[in-house]
Design a protein around this motif. Structure first.
Motif, PDB file in Angstrom:
ATOM      1  N   ARG A  52      72.875  -6.544 -34.852  1.00  0.00           N
ATOM      2  CA  ARG A  52      72.657  -7.988 -34.924  1.00  0.00           C
ATOM      3  C   ARG A  52      73.381  -8.599 -36.121  1.00  0.00           C
ATOM      4  O   ARG A  52      74.010  -9.648 -36.014  1.00  0.00           O
ATOM      5  CB  ARG A  52      71.171  -8.283 -35.006  1.00  0.00           C
ATOM      6  CG  ARG A  52      70.873  -9.754 -35.021  1.00  0.00           C
ATOM      7  CD  ARG A  52      69.400 -10.011 -35.011  1.00  0.00           C
ATOM      8  NE  ARG A  52      69.175 -11.423 -34.849  1.00  0.00           N
ATOM      9  CZ  ARG A  52      68.020 -11.997 -34.932  1.00  0.00           C
ATOM     10  NH1 ARG A  52      66.948 -11.253 -35.152  1.00  0.00           N
ATOM     11  NH2 ARG A  52      67.882 -13.272 -34.786  1.00  0.00           N
ATOM     12  N   ALA A 110      69.285  -1.691 -34.292  1.00  0.00           N
ATOM     13  CA  ALA A 110      69.352  -3.016 -33.661  1.00  0.00           C
ATOM     14  C   ALA A 110      69.670  -4.096 -34.695  1.00  0.00           C
ATOM     15  O   ALA A 110      70.483  -4.999 -34.428  1.00  0.00           O
ATOM     16  CB  ALA A 110      68.037  -3.327 -32.944  1.00  0.00           C
ATOM     17  N   MET A 111      69.050  -4.000 -35.863  1.00  0.00           N
ATOM     18  CA  MET A 111      69.309  -4.996 -36.910  1.00  0.00           C
ATOM     19  C   MET A 111      70.740  -4.881 -37.435  1.00  0.00           C
ATOM     20  O   MET A 111      71.360  -5.881 -37.789  1.00  0.00           O
ATOM     21  CB  MET A 111      68.290  -4.861 -38.038  1.00  0.00           C
ATOM     22  CG  MET A 111      66.853  -5.150 -37.604  1.00  0.00           C
ATOM     23  SD  MET A 111      66.619  -6.696 -36.701  1.00  0.00           S
ATOM     24  CE  MET A 111      66.952  -7.870 -37.988  1.00  0.00           C
ATOM     25  N   LEU A 158      74.208 -10.191 -32.360  1.00  0.00           N
ATOM     26  CA  LEU A 158      73.377 -10.004 -31.178  1.00  0.00           C
ATOM     27  C   LEU A 158      72.610  -8.699 -31.285  1.00  0.00           C
ATOM     28  O   LEU A 158      72.894  -7.883 -32.135  1.00  0.00           O
ATOM     29  CB  LEU A 158      74.237 -10.003 -29.902  1.00  0.00           C
ATOM     30  CG  LEU A 158      75.482  -9.113 -29.921  1.00  0.00           C
ATOM     31  CD1 LEU A 158      75.264  -7.903 -29.053  1.00  0.00           C
ATOM     32  CD2 LEU A 158      76.654  -9.917 -29.422  1.00  0.00           C
ATOM     33  N   LEU A 159      71.633  -8.544 -30.428  1.00  0.00           N
ATOM     34  CA  LEU A 159      70.827  -7.318 -30.469  1.00  0.00           C
ATOM     35  C   LEU A 159      71.462  -6.240 -29.608  1.00  0.00           C
ATOM     36  O   LEU A 159      72.097  -6.517 -28.587  1.00  0.00           O
ATOM     37  CB  LEU A 159      69.404  -7.580 -29.969  1.00  0.00           C
ATOM     38  CG  LEU A 159      68.526  -8.357 -30.952  1.00  0.00           C
ATOM     39  CD1 LEU A 159      67.172  -8.640 -30.306  1.00  0.00           C
ATOM     40  CD2 LEU A 159      68.325  -7.589 -32.232  1.00  0.00           C
TER      41      LEU A 159
END
Length: 175
Positions: free
Chosen positions: A167, A163-164, A172-173
């Motif tokens: 991002r 997720a990071m 964005l996630l």
């Protein structure tokens, strides 16, 4: 010194220091320790340290003085600082879910170390792996539960890292 390395808290916190050192030094030989798999593995491992200590071990004793401060630092402060550093740090690749298998080497090796050392000297680092108290069935069942906990923590760390990465790359996630 060998006595202290029978505790997973010490092993995991030493791993944190090695990752910090590898990242800070920028040395090519330490690239694997500075890489995303090692950083995520230690994130998962240190979460297990916090959880097991808070839920299982802390109620078993009441340290005072310097031991209380040491416990606080090793089981809560250092882990939270590492997790904050890790989440804020770079996530240059999208970790594959299969990396959890590589990460499992740490708890498997530690489990083997606990058994070999325990059989050799007759001392066990934690009550939930004490062969004399639990017998082989109880000890191995507890170790199996711990392996599941580690796997869950490693998969969670991979999910956060993925997720990071998304991002950082796209702003964005991940869904």
């Amino acid at each position: 010194l060998v006595f202290y390395f029978s505790f997973f808290t010490i092993v995991a916190n030493t791993g944190l220091v090695l990752v910090y050192f590898a990242v800070a030094s920028g040395r090519r030989r330490l690239k694997a320790l500075a890489g995303p798999t090692a950083r995520a593995m230690l994130a998962g491992a240190i979460v297990v340290v916090m959880l097991v200590y808070a839920l299982v071990l802390q109620p078993l004793w009441s340290p005072t003085g310097l031991m209380w401060w040491t416990d606080l630092g090793l089981h809560y402060v250092a882990p939270i600082l590492y997790l904050a550093w890790w989440v804020a740090g770079p996530h240059p690749v999208r970790l594959r879910w299969q990396r959890a298998g590589v990460m499992m080497i740490l708890p498997l090796a530690y489990g083997a170390w606990v058994i070999v050392r325990g059989l050799w000297i007759g001392r066990w680092p934690y009550p939930f792996v004490s062969l004399p108290d639990l017998g082989w069935g109880g000890m191995l069942a507890n170790m199996a539960v711990m392996l599941v906990v580690f796997l869950a923590a490693f998969l969670a760390a991979i999910a956060v890292s993925r997720a990071m990465h998304v991002r950082a790359r796209y702003g964005l996630l991940a869904r």
